[in-house]
Design an enzyme around this catalytic site. Structure first.
Site, PDB file in Angstrom:
ATOM      1  N   GLU A 229     -60.658  24.701 -88.904  1.00 25.68           N
ATOM      2  CA  GLU A 229     -60.524  23.527 -88.032  1.00 25.68           C
ATOM      3  C   GLU A 229     -59.972  22.361 -88.852  1.00 25.68           C
ATOM      4  OE1 GLU A 229     -64.168  21.722 -86.097  1.00 25.68           O
ATOM      5  OE2 GLU A 229     -63.542  23.165 -84.558  1.00 25.68           O
ATOM      6  N   HIS A 271     -65.901  18.097 -83.129  1.00 23.87           N
ATOM      7  CA  HIS A 271     -66.889  18.284 -84.193  1.00 23.87           C
ATOM      8  C   HIS A 271     -66.823  17.127 -85.193  1.00 23.87           C
ATOM      9  CE1 HIS A 271     -66.520  22.782 -83.200  1.00 23.87           C
ATOM     10  NE2 HIS A 271     -67.642  22.274 -82.656  1.00 23.87           N
ATOM     11  N   LEU A 290     -52.939  28.620 -96.692  1.00 26.27           N
ATOM     12  CA  LEU A 290     -53.482  29.982 -96.510  1.00 26.27           C
ATOM     13  C   LEU A 290     -52.346  30.997 -96.491  1.00 26.27           C
ATOM     14  CD1 LEU A 290     -56.186  29.166 -93.815  1.00 26.27           C
ATOM     15  CD2 LEU A 290     -56.656  30.305 -96.002  1.00 26.27           C
ATOM     16  N   ASP A 292     -49.358  30.681 -97.824  1.00 24.10           N
ATOM     17  CA  ASP A 292     -48.786  30.783 -99.186  1.00 24.10           C
ATOM     18  C   ASP A 292     -49.674  31.653-100.084  1.00 24.10           C
ATOM     19  OD1 ASP A 292     -46.902  29.135 -98.198  1.00 24.10           O
ATOM     20  OD2 ASP A 292     -47.621  27.296 -99.209  1.00 24.10           O
ATOM     21  N   ALA A 293     -50.993  31.628 -99.774  1.00 24.02           N
ATOM     22  CA  ALA A 293     -51.913  32.408-100.648  1.00 24.02           C
ATOM     23  C   ALA A 293     -51.900  33.887-100.283  1.00 24.02           C
ATOM     24  CB  ALA A 293     -53.337  31.859-100.485  1.00 24.02           C
ATOM     25  N   GLY A 294     -51.349  34.190 -99.097  1.00 20.01           N
ATOM     26  CA  GLY A 294     -51.284  35.614 -98.738  1.00 20.01           C
ATOM     27  C   GLY A 294     -52.075  35.963 -97.495  1.00 20.01           C
ATOM     28  N   ALA A 295     -52.655  34.950 -96.859  1.00 21.85           N
ATOM     29  CA  ALA A 295     -53.352  35.246 -95.601  1.00 21.85           C
ATOM     30  C   ALA A 295     -52.304  35.408 -94.504  1.00 21.85           C
ATOM     31  CB  ALA A 295     -54.302  34.099 -95.252  1.00 21.85           C
ATOM     32  N   PRO A 298     -50.651  33.198 -87.835  1.00 23.35           N
ATOM     33  CA  PRO A 298     -49.735  33.279 -86.685  1.00 23.35           C
ATOM     34  C   PRO A 298     -48.940  31.994 -86.525  1.00 23.35           C
ATOM     35  CG  PRO A 298     -51.954  32.820 -85.926  1.00 23.35           C
ATOM     36  CD  PRO A 298     -52.050  33.013 -87.407  1.00 23.35           C
TER      37      PRO A 298
END
Ligand code: ACO
Ligand code: LMR
Length: 603
Positions: A229, A271, A290, A292-295, A298
């Site tokens: 989030e 929140h 994320l 760039d790190a490989g996650a 979408p």
């Protein structure tokens, strides 16, 4: 690390909230567990038992005032689901974190002050315990347990197959969105293995990364789905863990809040932790980090399901060592009676049919007449609604008023009054004393109206001559109901009967029953002067004339005679006087009555 939640996990539930307790037990039932996961409930205000269902069976869960008592009752319970209010969450969680048996606290309350949350986090770390929340709906270990309301209704659990252990671990910030993500995962993979919503506070009791790592270390879990989030920097920790190889299972993630880019100013979402702030905490930046790190990220949330499916198929399902989970058949929980009736899923015959009043709406109605339409009318309007289906005309209602007034009382000497007086003087309560008086109403006194009406109606209907009728009754040795009085006579007429005759003469065109009754009186008084038409007989005759004038059919009149409606008039009227006598005796504090010997003939 040892899993927080398994099929054998036992939970202590803080605060007696029936809905989430039942939801947790219904999940146990759906997963065909042999016993419920909630072993005790804490209610600081009262101990005892909480009634709830485990499957179709109603069970009792012990309720204790303190955590100590609850833990002593079930030392194996190592999870506290804390539904305490904001006010009492800190203290109750603190006690739990210091209790040796409790390992995990799921903290539901929203709005806990940040300083308190940070103190609880410190305490949890110090005691090597887990906090999930605050502001969480809880967690779900598919096929094993759901802690809190995670997963939504039982229908949703069944529909999204959240009873079916799969290979995917899900960690979200938002509770509401966690149910959405569970459904997406179940539609696109072999199912959720465990899902947890960490809550949207600025300082979560356990972070996204901590829960991702906890699920990552579970060998049953082959891939992770993360819904972050806007706000905060947790997602960068996940990116770092992927880069360092600490996370070596596929991660599909999305950080919600990209819409903030469209706003010219800073945006605070629902929140507490979801605040746009600097570029670094933006959803766009975190999604990029994320990726760039490989996650797997979408292009938008709408693509989330597609990408989850693609990654699961390519990176899990196609693997040689992939073993599809054993398919589980859910045990469908029984429907709650109230909700099933509400939703028209079941129907039940009613046990009572009532046709005279209805208190369910905003206004009480008597036979469909709003109470405020009746309050300024005489009592007879109410009687007309509740006894006569509003069929009596004004004359009929006026006659009712007259009868109630005339029958209300006839002095302390009559049996209705006498019984009430002696019972009151025996120290009995009001109801008992009134009932004692009412019980004397019968064939000889006050209860003869009905039988009087019966012969009057039958004689008129069958055109029987009054003299023949009297002769026949004499020959049968039967008393004529409504005829005779202990003290009234031709010479000492009953004023009440005179008033009834006067009413009839003045208001009724047709008085055939009264005229017949007076013919009978003419016959009977030939024998004895006290065999007059008494007040019972007079009411019976005139009311028959009134029913006829209100177009009651003969069958209807016979039905009213059958149900003793005529006696009801005297019963209602005389109750007024009986109550009067009881109040009178109590007011005077009259002592116990004992009948004088000299008034008793000892045989
Ligand atoms: N029909 C025919 N004959 C009667 C009736 C009657 N209703 N009442 C009394 N008699 C006769 C008796 O058979 C008796 O005849 P006998 O001398 O040949 O034996 C004679 O009259 C005297 O009878 P008692 O019972 O002594 O008369 P009493 O004055 O005590 O009766 C009573 C009064 C109890 C009301 C009686 O008339 C009766 O039972 N009537 C019928 C029931 C009734 O209408 N009760 C309502 C009374 S009003 C009220 O309670 C509000
Ligand atoms: C009454 O109304 O109670 C009477 O008519 C009976 C009686 O004995 O007076």
């Amino acid at each position: 690390m040892q899993e927080l939640f398994t099929k054998n996990t036992k939970v202590i539930f803080y605060n007696e909230h029936p809905v989430p307790i039942q939801a947790m037990l219904d999940y146990d039932w759906i997963c065909a567990k042999s016993e419920p996961c909630v072993s005790a409930i804490i209610n600081p205000k009262k101990s005892g038992f909480h009634k709830t269902f485990f499957g179709p069976k109603e069970i009792l869960i012990p309720v204790f005032k303190t955590l100590e008592e609850a833990v002593r009752y079930d030392p194996k319970a190592d999870v506290l689901i804390n539904f305490a209010s904001v006010r009492s969450s800190f203290e109750s969680t603190k006690v739990a974190l210091e209790a040796p048996n409790i390992r995990t606290v799921v903290l539901v309350a929203e709005g806990i002050p940040e300083n308190q949350t940070r103190e609880l986090i410190r305490l949890a770390k110090e005691n090597k315990k887990w906090i999930i929340g605050p502001s969480t709906v809880g967690a779900i270990k598919a096929g094993a347990i759901r802690v809190g309301y995670s997963g939504g209704s039982s229908e949703n659990i069944i529909e999204s197959k959240l009873y079916q252990p799969g290979s995917v671990g899900v960690v979200t910030v938002s509770g509401g969105m966690s149910n959405e993500v569970y459904s997406i995962v179940n539609n696109n993979t072999d199912g959720v293995n465990e899902g947890v919503a960490i809550g949207g506070d600025t300082y979560p009791g356990s972070t996204l990364l901590e829960n991702v790592m906890r699920l990552h270390d579970n060998p049953e879990i082959k891939m992770l789905v993360v819904l972050g989030e806007i706000g905060g920097t947790d997602e960068y920790e996940i990116a770092d863990a992927i880069k360092s190889g600490k996370i070596n299972k596929p991660v599909v993630a999305w950080v919600s809040g990209t819409v903030a880019e469209l706003f010219p100013t800073e945006v605070q979402f629902g929140h507490a932790g979801a605040r746009s702030g600097s570029r670094k905490v933006s959803a766009v930046a975190k999604n990029k980090a994320l990726k760039d790190a490989g996650a797997y990220i979408p292009k938008s949330f709408n693509q989330f399901g597609y990408l989850i499916k693609k990654v699961f198929d390519d990176e899990v399902r196609k693997k040689k060592d992939y073993i599809p989970p054993t398919q589980v058949t859910p045990q469908i929980p029984a429907l709650d009676f109230e909700s099933a009736i509400r939703d028209g899923l079941i129907r039940r015959r009613t046990s009572i049919v009532s046709g005279i009043s209805d208190d369910r709406g905003d206004k009480l109605t008597y036979n469909g007449v709003d109470i405020d339409k009746i309050v300024d009318k005489p009592l007879s309007y109410t009687i007309n609604a509740l006894w006569f289906e509003n069929r009596l005309d004004e004359t009929g209602m006026d006659f009712l008023e007259l009868c109630l007034k005339l029958t209300a009382d006839h002095g302390p000497a009559v049996v209705t009054a006498h019984n009430a007086i002696t019972t009151a003087r025996a120290g009995k309560d009001l109801v008992s004393s009134v009932v004692s008086g009412l019980l004397t109403i019968g064939p000889r006194h006050g209860g003869a109206i009905n039988d009087a009406a019966k012969w009057q109606f039958e004689c008129i209907t069958n055109q029987i001559d009054s003299a023949d009728f009297v002769k026949e009754m004499n020959s049968k040795g039967e008393l004529i109901m409504g005829i005779g009085h202990r003290i009234k006579s031709i010479q000492n007429p009953d004023e009440r009967v005179q008033l009834i005759k006067k009413f009839a003469k003045k208001n009724l065109k047709q008085t055939e029953h009264l005229e017949f009754a007076l013919e009978v009186e003419n016959e009977t008084t030939k024998k004895k002067n006290n065999l007059i038409l008494n007040v019972d007989g007079a009411i019976g005759a005139v009311f028959l004339d009134i029913l006829k004038s209100n177009k009651y059919e003969d069958e209807e009149i016979l039905e009213l005679i059958e149900m003793e409606l005529f006696n009801a008039i005297f019963l209602l009227g005389r109750t007024i006087g009986i109550i009067g006598h009881v109040l009178d005796q109590k007011r005077m504090k009259e002592p116990l009555y004992r009948h004088p010997w000299d008034d008793i003939l000892y045989k």
